[in-house]
Design an enzyme around this catalytic site. Structure first.
Site, PDB file in Angstrom:
ATOM      1  N   HIS A  25      -6.785   9.146  12.860  1.00  0.00           N
ATOM      2  CA  HIS A  25      -8.096   9.790  12.914  1.00  0.00           C
ATOM      3  C   HIS A  25      -9.245   8.779  12.896  1.00  0.00           C
ATOM      4  CE1 HIS A  25      -6.231  13.623  10.862  1.00  0.00           C
ATOM      5  NE2 HIS A  25      -5.882  13.499  12.131  1.00  0.00           N
ATOM      6  N   PRO A  26      -9.271   7.783  13.774  1.00  0.00           N
ATOM      7  CA  PRO A  26     -10.375   6.820  13.736  1.00  0.00           C
ATOM      8  C   PRO A  26     -11.689   7.439  14.187  1.00  0.00           C
ATOM      9  CG  PRO A  26      -9.015   6.418  15.670  1.00  0.00           C
ATOM     10  CD  PRO A  26      -8.309   7.479  14.870  1.00  0.00           C
TER      11      PRO A  26
END
Length: 539
Positions: free
Chosen positions: A474-475
């Site tokens: 989930h960057p």
């Protein structure tokens, strides 16, 4: 010498991922807007892009994944992690967990409190609803008829039902829907699928409109850099079929390449921290210190528990009969394990009672394996992964050179703060407490990871978190929204680039702080709002 792409375009969208497909759809709805969308990957014409369990084959495969890795992480005791990003139309929505999760109303109200007008929960809810085609139908929380299909999972597991009961015994309420503003509770995730097939952004928003005369998709193109003239983004330069090609935009260039890809394009264009770019021989066009900083991600502790006397996918996986039945169930009914998202049961709770709101999310799976790409274990087991929803550690993304085909340096800086280490330790304690509830007693859960030899003290648990912690992919945050007075802000509240005209960033990189849950649906919402802003500003 670059050749010019034939055609006259008003908007160029860089990246046909979750955000880019939506932006291109909305902009090209007006036949007067001529839209070019550029994608580095190819068509989603591989079976594993569509069968939900195909993520097991797509992640870690250069056909569908950029195959990035993080730098060795001190907080993970020197380990480097694989960092999957989708390389196909639909982007990461073509290989991700398919979990439909908005986060918490408080996430967006916090954005508004940071001075970002128009980004509170009441502001973003209409965009979420416009996108949706939700199986529950239109309501105060959900929309119907949109391009983003959301359905209930098409299978259940007795072992997950038992974990759900255990969570209730801990005082966690059962919830039928995590997406009503407060996701604290336990229940099965809703998924981006349609009748047992993955529903990506490309399927929902791009492919249905590719017949528009004013929309052009170019695939297998690697965008090298932006063309900047007199402080204005006027086009892009990209590689296609071994040639250098330029395309020009009359109105705007829109970066939708994601929290990693958009930063790479900006850095190669000379836009970012001058002290990073100069040593690489990249001439600085705009010294913007925030480009590539503020990286946030959800780190999970993957606890594994062996169980007895109840079915898990591990033993089914190694049975020829079991595999055959799974295939038949999918072929004839579009049901069963082949429709599984990577996680089925979710639990949102607090790592300790003093927390103001749910700050950890459990992904519970009826299977176990060492890591993605490895075979399942040969013993019956479940995975109970707890991730910190509101991490305080911040990392960086930066190019290693000016060459477009070189992977960037990704340094998430996991567990760098005392708070993150405390939450990680408390999350393991919460996992252990969950697995000791009487609902699970008949199945004799025994801790395989981190293992019974790991003590319950802070130091032991923090080290264990570093040993078993892994990204949940989930960057966000590497080109964050903020005011012009914020030295780390990259775009304003209308997603316009600070210091350059005719350039916007519309993807997960603009989040100032990460949302409390899976980030794909919030990225879709950002695209929906961002496209509306472009159309409003263009009037």
């Amino acid at each position: 010498m670059a050749k010019r792409l034939q055609g006259d375009f008003d908007y160029i969208v860089v990246g046909a991922g979750t955000a880019g497909c939506i932006v291109a759809n909305r902009l090209s709805a007006n036949p007067k807007n001529r839209v070019l969308i550029l994608e580095a990957g190819g068509n989603d014409n591989w079976i594993w892009f569509h069968i939900p369990v195909g993520y097991l084959f797509a992640i870690g495969n250069p056909r569908s994944d950029w195959m990035f890795r993080t730098e060795p992480e001190a907080g993970l005791n020197g380990r480097s992690l694989a960092y999957p990003r989708g390389k196909v139309i639909g982007g990461s929505s073509a290989i991700n967990a398919m979990i439909s999760m908005r986060g918490q109303a408080a996430d967006y109200d916090h954005w508004r409190q940071l001075g970002l007008t128009g980004w509170g929960y009441d502001d973003v809810l209409p965009a979420f609803k416009r996108l949706e085609d939700h199986f529950l139908g239109a309501s105060e929380h959900h929309g119907a008829g949109g391009g983003w299909r959301v359905e209930a999972p098409r299978l259940s597991w007795a072992v997950l039902d038992a974990v759900e009961q255990a969570a209730e015994q801990m005082g966690i309420r059962k919830t039928p829907d995590f997406n009503t503003g407060d996701n604290e509770g336990v229940g099965y995730f809703h998924v981006n699928q349609k009748r047992g097939r993955r529903w990506s952004s490309a399927r929902g928003f791009l492919k249905p409109v590719l017949n528009r005369a004013n929309l052009r998709l170019e695939k297998n193109v690697l965008v090298d850099r932006l063309i900047i003239e007199n402080g204005r983004a006027v086009g892009v330069r990209f590689m296609q079929g071994g040639e250098i090609v330029e395309a020009r935009a009359n109105n705007e260039v829109i970066l939708c390449a994601g929290a990693i890809g958009s930063v790479q394009v900006l850095h190669r264009s000379g836009i970012g921290p001058a002290d990073w770019l100069k040593p690489l021989g990249i001439e600085t066009v705009l010294d913007r210190q925030g480009v590539g900083r503020n990286l946030q991600d959800h780190l999970q502790q993957r606890a594994i528990y062996k169980v007895e006397g109840i079915r898990t996918l591990n033993e089914t996986y190694y049975s020829l009969v079991g595999r055959g039945l799974m295939g038949l169930d999918y072929a004839f009914r579009r049901r069963g394990p082949l429709t599984m998202a990577p996680s089925q049961l979710g639990i949102f709770t607090r790592s300790d009672p003093r927390r103001e709101r749910a700050n950890i999310q459990f992904h519970v799976q009826p299977l176990s394996l060492d890591k993605f790409g490895d075979p399942l274990h040969r013993f019956p087991a479940i995975t109970v992964s707890a991730c910190n929803l509101q991490p305080t550690s911040r990392g960086t993304v930066r190019v290693r050179s000016g060459e477009p085909d070189q992977a960037p340096s990704i340094a998430p800086n996991y567990l760098a703060t005392d708070d993150d280490r405390e939450v990680a330790a408390d999350a393991i304690r919460t996992t252990r407490r969950l697995m000791k509830q009487t609902a699970l007693a008949p199945y004799h859960p025994s801790e395989f990871l981190p293992g019974p030899s790991v003590g319950d003290d802070d130091a032991s648990l923090a080290k264990a978190a570093g040993d078993i912690g892994t990204t949940i992919f989930h960057p966000v945050g590497t080109a964050k929204m903020g005011s012009a007075s914020d030295a780390m802000a990259v775009v304003d509240e209308r997603l316009r680039f600070h210091g350059l005209s005719a350039l916007r960033v519309i993807d997960a990189s603009v989040m100032p702080t990460i949302t409390s849950g899976n980030t794909n649906t919030p990225t879709a919402m950002i695209a929906e709002k961002g496209a509306a802003m472009i159309l409003e500003d263009g009037r």
